[in-house]
Structures are given as C-alpha cells and as structure tokens.
Design an enzyme around this catalytic site. Structure first.
Site, PDB file in Angstrom:
ATOM      1  N   TRP A 326      17.070  -4.072 -18.713  1.00  0.00           N
ATOM      2  CA  TRP A 326      17.568  -5.202 -19.438  1.00  0.00           C
ATOM      3  C   TRP A 326      17.006  -5.250 -20.883  1.00  0.00           C
ATOM      4  O   TRP A 326      17.244  -6.240 -21.853  1.00  0.00           O
ATOM      5  CB  TRP A 326      16.963  -6.693 -18.706  1.00  0.00           C
ATOM      6  CG  TRP A 326      17.590  -7.127 -17.627  1.00  0.00           C
ATOM      7  CD1 TRP A 326      18.613  -7.935 -17.482  1.00  0.00           C
ATOM      8  CD2 TRP A 326      17.337  -6.671 -16.341  1.00  0.00           C
ATOM      9  NE1 TRP A 326      19.118  -8.045 -16.350  1.00  0.00           N
ATOM     10  CE2 TRP A 326      18.087  -7.180 -15.559  1.00  0.00           C
ATOM     11  CE3 TRP A 326      16.498  -5.831 -15.665  1.00  0.00           C
ATOM     12  CZ2 TRP A 326      18.297  -6.944 -14.228  1.00  0.00           C
ATOM     13  CZ3 TRP A 326      16.390  -5.298 -14.384  1.00  0.00           C
ATOM     14  CH2 TRP A 326      17.475  -6.274 -13.500  1.00  0.00           C
ATOM     15  N   CYS A 361      22.361  -8.080 -13.268  1.00  0.00           N
ATOM     16  CA  CYS A 361      22.814  -9.051 -12.097  1.00  0.00           C
ATOM     17  C   CYS A 361      24.384  -8.981 -11.609  1.00  0.00           C
ATOM     18  O   CYS A 361      24.285  -9.023 -10.291  1.00  0.00           O
ATOM     19  CB  CYS A 361      22.360 -10.503 -12.264  1.00  0.00           C
ATOM     20  SG  CYS A 361      23.232 -11.320 -13.684  1.00  0.00           S
ATOM     21  N   ASP A 443      20.408 -11.992  -2.613  1.00  0.00           N
ATOM     22  CA  ASP A 443      20.408 -11.537  -3.880  1.00  0.00           C
ATOM     23  C   ASP A 443      19.743  -9.965  -3.926  1.00  0.00           C
ATOM     24  O   ASP A 443      18.823  -9.932  -3.430  1.00  0.00           O
ATOM     25  CB  ASP A 443      19.835 -12.670  -4.521  1.00  0.00           C
ATOM     26  CG  ASP A 443      19.779 -12.384  -6.121  1.00  0.00           C
ATOM     27  OD1 ASP A 443      20.262 -11.340  -6.602  1.00  0.00           O
ATOM     28  OD2 ASP A 443      19.021 -13.239  -6.823  1.00  0.00           O
ATOM     29  N   ASN A 483      18.038 -25.801  -8.469  1.00  0.00           N
ATOM     30  CA  ASN A 483      17.628 -27.286  -8.318  1.00  0.00           C
ATOM     31  C   ASN A 483      16.052 -27.518  -8.799  1.00  0.00           C
ATOM     32  O   ASN A 483      15.717 -28.559  -8.700  1.00  0.00           O
ATOM     33  CB  ASN A 483      17.884 -27.997  -7.179  1.00  0.00           C
ATOM     34  CG  ASN A 483      17.992 -29.502  -7.069  1.00  0.00           C
ATOM     35  OD1 ASN A 483      18.448 -29.927  -8.349  1.00  0.00           O
ATOM     36  ND2 ASN A 483      18.240 -30.084  -6.007  1.00  0.00           N
ATOM     37  N   ASP A 485      13.099 -28.553 -11.067  1.00  0.00           N
ATOM     38  CA  ASP A 485      12.681 -29.214 -12.296  1.00  0.00           C
ATOM     39  C   ASP A 485      11.797 -28.559 -13.284  1.00  0.00           C
ATOM     40  O   ASP A 485      11.036 -27.791 -12.986  1.00  0.00           O
ATOM     41  CB  ASP A 485      11.995 -30.563 -11.907  1.00  0.00           C
ATOM     42  CG  ASP A 485      12.792 -31.709 -11.227  1.00  0.00           C
ATOM     43  OD1 ASP A 485      13.974 -31.483 -11.125  1.00  0.00           O
ATOM     44  OD2 ASP A 485      12.103 -32.588 -10.640  1.00  0.00           O
ATOM     45  N   GLU A 533      23.669 -34.366  -9.001  1.00  0.00           N
ATOM     46  CA  GLU A 533      22.446 -34.638  -9.769  1.00  0.00           C
ATOM     47  C   GLU A 533      22.089 -35.703 -10.202  1.00  0.00           C
ATOM     48  O   GLU A 533      22.976 -36.991 -10.625  1.00  0.00           O
ATOM     49  CB  GLU A 533      23.196 -33.749 -11.200  1.00  0.00           C
ATOM     50  CG  GLU A 533      21.736 -33.247 -11.950  1.00  0.00           C
ATOM     51  CD  GLU A 533      21.119 -32.107 -11.468  1.00  0.00           C
ATOM     52  OE1 GLU A 533      19.957 -32.383 -10.707  1.00  0.00           O
ATOM     53  OE2 GLU A 533      21.630 -31.085 -11.565  1.00  0.00           O
ATOM     54  N   GLU A 538      19.711 -36.141  -3.935  1.00  0.00           N
ATOM     55  CA  GLU A 538      19.064 -35.057  -4.715  1.00  0.00           C
ATOM     56  C   GLU A 538      17.946 -35.183  -5.052  1.00  0.00           C
ATOM     57  O   GLU A 538      16.833 -34.213  -4.901  1.00  0.00           O
ATOM     58  CB  GLU A 538      20.128 -34.885  -5.969  1.00  0.00           C
ATOM     59  CG  GLU A 538      19.769 -33.513  -6.738  1.00  0.00           C
ATOM     60  CD  GLU A 538      18.712 -33.582  -7.759  1.00  0.00           C
ATOM     61  OE1 GLU A 538      18.193 -33.049  -8.432  1.00  0.00           O
ATOM     62  OE2 GLU A 538      18.462 -34.872  -8.135  1.00  0.00           O
ATOM     63  N   TYR A 608      19.507 -13.510 -22.062  1.00  0.00           N
ATOM     64  CA  TYR A 608      20.102 -14.176 -21.304  1.00  0.00           C
ATOM     65  C   TYR A 608      19.240 -14.382 -19.775  1.00  0.00           C
ATOM     66  O   TYR A 608      19.558 -15.381 -19.272  1.00  0.00           O
ATOM     67  CB  TYR A 608      21.314 -13.681 -20.840  1.00  0.00           C
ATOM     68  CG  TYR A 608      21.516 -12.765 -19.612  1.00  0.00           C
ATOM     69  CD1 TYR A 608      21.768 -13.225 -18.353  1.00  0.00           C
ATOM     70  CD2 TYR A 608      21.347 -11.300 -19.809  1.00  0.00           C
ATOM     71  CE1 TYR A 608      21.696 -12.195 -17.173  1.00  0.00           C
ATOM     72  CE2 TYR A 608      21.271 -10.331 -18.709  1.00  0.00           C
ATOM     73  CZ  TYR A 608      21.530 -10.934 -17.389  1.00  0.00           C
ATOM     74  OH  TYR A 608      21.680 -10.069 -16.562  1.00  0.00           O
TER      75      TYR A 608
END
Length: 625
Positions: A326, A361, A443, A483, A485, A533, A538, A608
């Site tokens: 990267w 990725c 992943d 998701n 915070d 959201e 949620e 990025y």
C-alpha cells in the site's frame, strides 16, 4: 479299451487302434515296429510303431491316456454325492473408462464450462462410467465393488477412503452404485458420493470378486475424478434455492468490483475466470496440496474451506497467492490497479508457486471469488464504503486528542478506509444456532490475525446485523468494519487519562455494494449487514456488540454525556486535483446552556486505507455564544 505299454527297453504288447475297441466288428491287427528308438528331452526312450500306414508314438499316447483316466476318476462321484457344478473363472478387468459419458455427466453436474477435460462432478449427485471385462458380467457369480480415495493418507475411519459394493438401488445421500446397463463385456455403472464428502481430487478403483471363492481382481482408473460442492443439491451445505442466484454466484465468470468513496462510487470490470484451467488447477492446489492446516477430512466442510481459502490468498503465514502493498512502491512487481482479473494472477502463481506482487483489497477479493466459485461455493465480492479497522476488539473506532485539540497520532491505531472489499459466501451454519445460515463474510486481505493466522470469517451476516459478535468466526472485527461507532477521546496532559468527548454513530459503513443478480448494476446490501442507521434495533445491536468487546462500559448511563455540541462537516461532493475547495462546519448546541467553542480544523493527506500522511493546513477559530 485295451492297451499295450512299452517299457524303456522297447518291449511291446498287443494294441488296438487308437480310438477303437476290440469289439464292434473291427479286426485286431498287430503293430510292427518300424525304425529305431530315440531319446526324449526327459531322457526316456520312445518307440515309434507303424500301424495301418500311420506312425504312432506309444509313449506319448499312453501319457495322454493316463491323464484322461485320472481326470475321469476325479470327476466320478457316488450316486449319493451329486456332482459339483464347474466353477466359472473370474474375469479380468481390461479397462475402466470415465470418459464414455463425460459430457453427459458434466452437463448434468453443471460443470461443462470448465476447460479441463477431466471428470468434474458435484457431490451427492449420480454419474455414469464404465468398465470392461474379458467376458460378459455374470451377476450370479461376480460381485463388483468400488474404491475411492483422496488425500495424502486415505483413511476409512476419516472418510477419505471409501469402499462399497454395488447394490440393486442407490442409497440417498450415501456412497453407493448400481448397474445402469451391460453391453457385451462392458458394464455401465451409476454411482454417487455422499452429500458431505470431502471435495477435491479422487482416485478410483474397480474391484471384481468371485461369489464362490476369495479370488478378486482390481484395476485402478488412470484418470483422476474431481468432486465439488453442490449448490443444486438440497442436502448440500451450500445449497442455494434460486436458479438465477446460482447462475450469478456460481456460474458467472465475470463481473464488477466497486471502489471510490460513498460520495463518488466507481466500478471496474473483473474477470473471475473460475472455469479456466489455471484457475481450477490453483483452486485444487490451494485446497488439497498447499494448506496443511486444513485436513483432508475437513475438505467437505465449506465453513472451514472458505476460512482456509481466505488465508491461502494472502502471502502471510503460508506463502499464499498474493503479496499486499500500500506504499506506492511497485517497481519489482505489478501495480494493484493494473490487474483486471484473477486468471493472470493464478497463472503466474502456478508456474512456480511463488507469491505474486502486488495486490490490494479488491484484488484479494477478486481472486477469492474465483477460488470459491471454482470449488462450487456461491460467492460474491462486496465493497464497504467508510470501512473501519478496529485494532483492539472494542467495536469502536477511537480517535485521541490533547487538551489543545491536537491529534495524538501515536494513540490512534484504528482507522477508517474510504472503501474496503471482501467477500460473502453462501452456506448453512450447522455449527451455530438456527437462523445464522445464508451469506457469510470472509476476507482475504491481511489486516488482523485470527487464531494466529491472517484470515477472517466466515461470519454470519445475520449475527453481524444483530450484534451477536460472540459467534464465530471474526464477527467482532467485521461488525466494527460496518457498524462501529466513532468515539473521540481527550487525553489529559501528564497521565493521559481519557475523557469521552463525543460519539458518531453513522460515520462507518455508509454503503455496501455488490453486483446485482443477472444485471450489470450495483446493489446496496447494507440492510443485510445492519438495521436502518439510528433505529432502535441498530442501536441495540451496537450496544450488544460492545458488551462483548474490550470496552463494555462505554455506553453505560452513568458515563459522561455524549454530543453536548454536535459538529457536522460539509464538503463538496467532487473535489478536483489542484483546485480549491471550501469546508463548512455546522455546530449545534444540544445542551440547555450556552457554550464557548474552540474549533481546530486540520487538513491532512490520507491514504484510502485511513492511514494519515503529511498535514496540509491547520486552522483554529473560536466561536462566541
């Protein structure tokens, strides 16, 4: 019949004509010797007589007569002991042929698109092949068995060596076979594997045994048979009900990958090429020969196979397919943006099994989609915009500032990427409670280790959506990606005690895009990963997830009040390189009192992946009530 023997000294006696008796009207004649005696290869002497104009070797004749008499005596039985039927000789297997019905098999198994000329099948589904004997098959005397083996050390107890006898009917869901038809010396068999057998490369042998003795013949097939997962079979763990989805997520060999940011969404064409020789060869190699951590018996479990393949695509740990980079330095390899498909990468890798330089990725995801589809696991590439990287399993993305509002970069190990691409694969989850089957996130990009290896998933999308991060595998990490915070902390001078400043609940997971089924457009599947959201569902999912993280007290009511003053940053949707742009900041006082605010605006270059580079501009302003 009378006979006269001749001894070694040439003595003789009366002899009737060979084949005739002394009666029946035939006149007896006396044989006169003609010529001299000679020695045989055994050292005995042989006398040759002339009889009725013919020459007769009496030693050879008597030898035949004696053997005939012995054979007749052997087969003679008393009236009380019936004669045994003569045993039929066990026939030799002259050939085993898996190519006779090759294309019929491959069409019925949805494997006709593979470039390989081998027999490629899907487990749990019948297929035809034939073998030939040196005589016609006799069901009353012959018994046929089959043996299938896979892996380095095939084992009956581990299910990697299977031996069974053909029967009148096949057993559903089990290894079994029956005779489809016979044509002369050829026997056509219909066989099937179990619904959950290991996938990969198999060898096969045909065994014919005598029902009347222990004699048997075995012939090994000189071609390998390849077994894949079967999304068309309801009993298979990867069963997918809708035909258009099977066509998209198993059979479609090209598609799109999404990149950019949630304000500027872009897509690029990608050739998955899962049916190409190099892709299929690589899939079998990575599955069966490359990864020692995956046992041969576990190759029937798509949960463990998909997890293992997420590790095999990256170079970490086991020298996998791709080296990630990267930093922009790609002089000794290929720029990640130069790839437009998986086939060239896998071809290069399979030449000498050296990792390919370089990927990021979307490249890792594209190659993993290829491998999973090639093995028969439904798969799709998914792009998450504003994708978080939580490094401490808190399920929050933490930013730290000092009392002057300056960022404390050495404390900020978490980051938010503009976008990140991973995969979903489809399967049941019998290892989890009911309701967690379907799409599972995996992943291959090396970010954090899982069980000591750079791998991630499969994590149930329903578990992620509900915040059930205690369920395997790596559900915590993937939940935070979509998701988590954003929590801002102030570190006091000296002891760096942390006070919470505010929390942003909608900064992460701004959109999750994948290719629409049978269309070239994108589909936002965010609702498959999380509730709307800001909704009650949620927020409950977030609180449930955080309770199982490393900072479970962060949302307790007795903690400091969040969001006393709200900040909202607004920038133009499109900013062009070299041009000026404006930054607008909207402040909202949600307290019942007036507030004085010191505002620090820092403009900084960011990759990025969320990694910060040099600062461009710092500006401070103070607002008065």
């Amino acid at each position: 019949m009378g006979s006269a023997a001749s001894g070694p000294n040439g003595g003789g006696g009366d002899e009737a004509a060979p084949g005739g008796g002394t009666g029946g009207g035939h006149k007896e004649s006396r044989a006169e010797p003609i010529g001299s005696s000679s020695s045989t290869s055994s050292g005995k002497r042989s006398l040759v007589y002339g009889y009725g104009g013919r020459r007769v070797d009496f030693a050879a004749f008597l030898h035949r007569e004696t053997n005939t008499t012995k054979d007749n005596n052997k087969n003679t039985t008393s009236p009380s002991q019936p004669a045994k039927e003569e045993t039929c000789k066990l026939p030799k297997i002259t050939s085993v042929d898996v190519t006779t019905n090759l294309w019929r098999n491959r069409e019925e198994h949805h494997t006709y698109e593979y470039d390989s000329q081998e027999l490629i099948l899907r487990r749990g589904q019948p297929f035809l092949f034939s073998f030939t004997l040196e005589r016609p098959y006799d069901g009353e005397k012959d018994e046929i068995a089959l043996e299938f083996s896979t892996g380095k050390k095939p084992s009956l107890t581990k299910g990697t060596r299977i031996v069974f006898t053909i029967a009148q009917e096949m057993e559903e869901g089990k290894w079994s076979a029956t005779i489809d038809k016979t044509e002369g010396n050829q026997v056509v068999l219909k066989a099937q594997t179990s619904n959950n057998c290991p996938v990969g490369r198999y060898s096969m042998s045909v065994i014919i045994k005598s029902k009347e003795s222990k004699e048997k013949q075995t012939l090994n097939c000189d071609k390998s048979i390849y077994m894949l997962f079967n999304p068309w079979l309801e009993k298979d763990t990867v069963y997918m009900e809708k035909e258009d989805e099977r066509e998209e997520f198993v059979l479609e060999d090209s598609g799109y990958l999404w990149y950019g940011s949630y304000k500027q969404i872009g897509k690029r064409r990608w050739n998955f090429g899962q049916f190409e020789d190099s892709a299929f060869e690589a899939a079998i190699y990575l599955l069966q020969d490359h990864n020692e951590a995956l046992s041969d018996a576990d190759r029937g479990n798509p949960i463990l196979v998909s997890r293992s393949m997420s590790a095999a695509i990256n170079v970490q740990d086991d020298g996998g397919v791709l080296v990630g980079r990267w930093d922009g330095e790609y002089g000794d390899g290929t720029r990640p943006t130069a790839w437009n498909g998986s086939v060239a990468i896998l071809e290069q890798y399979m030449k000498d099994k050296d990792p390919v330089h370089y990927g990021q990725c979307w490249v890792f995801s594209g190659v993993l989609t290829t491998i999973l589809r090639s093995l028969g696991i439904p798969a799709r590439s998914v792009t998450n915009y504003a994708s978080a990287h939580d490094t401490d399993s808190s399920m929050t993305i933490d930013k730290h500032f000092d009392e002057r509002g300056e960022s404390i970069e050495w404390m900020d190990s978490d980051s938010v990427w503009n976008f990140h691409v991973w995969n979903d694969c489809w399967m049941a989850r019998p290892d989890l409670p009911p309701g967690y089957g379907g799409w599972q996130a995996v992943d291959a990009t090396p970010q954090e280790t899982s069980e000591g290896i750079f791998q991630a998933g499969p994590a149930s999308l329903n578990a992620i959506r509900q915040g059930h991060v205690y369920l395997p595998y790596d559900t915590r990490f993937i939940f935070a990606e979509i998701n988590g915070d954003m929590v801002y902390w102030e570190a006091s001078d000296g002891d760096y005690n942390l006070d919470k400043l505010r929390c942003e609940s909608s900064s992460v997971g701004r959109g999750l895009y994948t290719k629409s089924v049978r269309q070239n457009t994108g589909e936002d599947i965010k609702t498959q990963y999380k509730h709307a959201e800001g909704s009650k569902e949620e927020r409950l999912a977030v609180e449930c997830a955080v309770q199982h993280g490393t900072k479970p007290d962060i949302y307790r009511p007795d903690g400091p009040i969040f969001d006393d003053v709200m900040f909202e940053i607004d920038t133009e949707d499109r900013v062009y390189v070299g041009s000026d742009f404006d930054v607008k900041i909207k402040l909202t006082n949600q307290s019942s009192e007036e507030r004085n605010v010191t505002l620090s605006v820092i403009v900084q270059v960011c990759f990025y992946t969320g990694v910060l580079a040099q600062k461009v501009k710092i500006e401070k302003k103070r607002s008065n009530p």
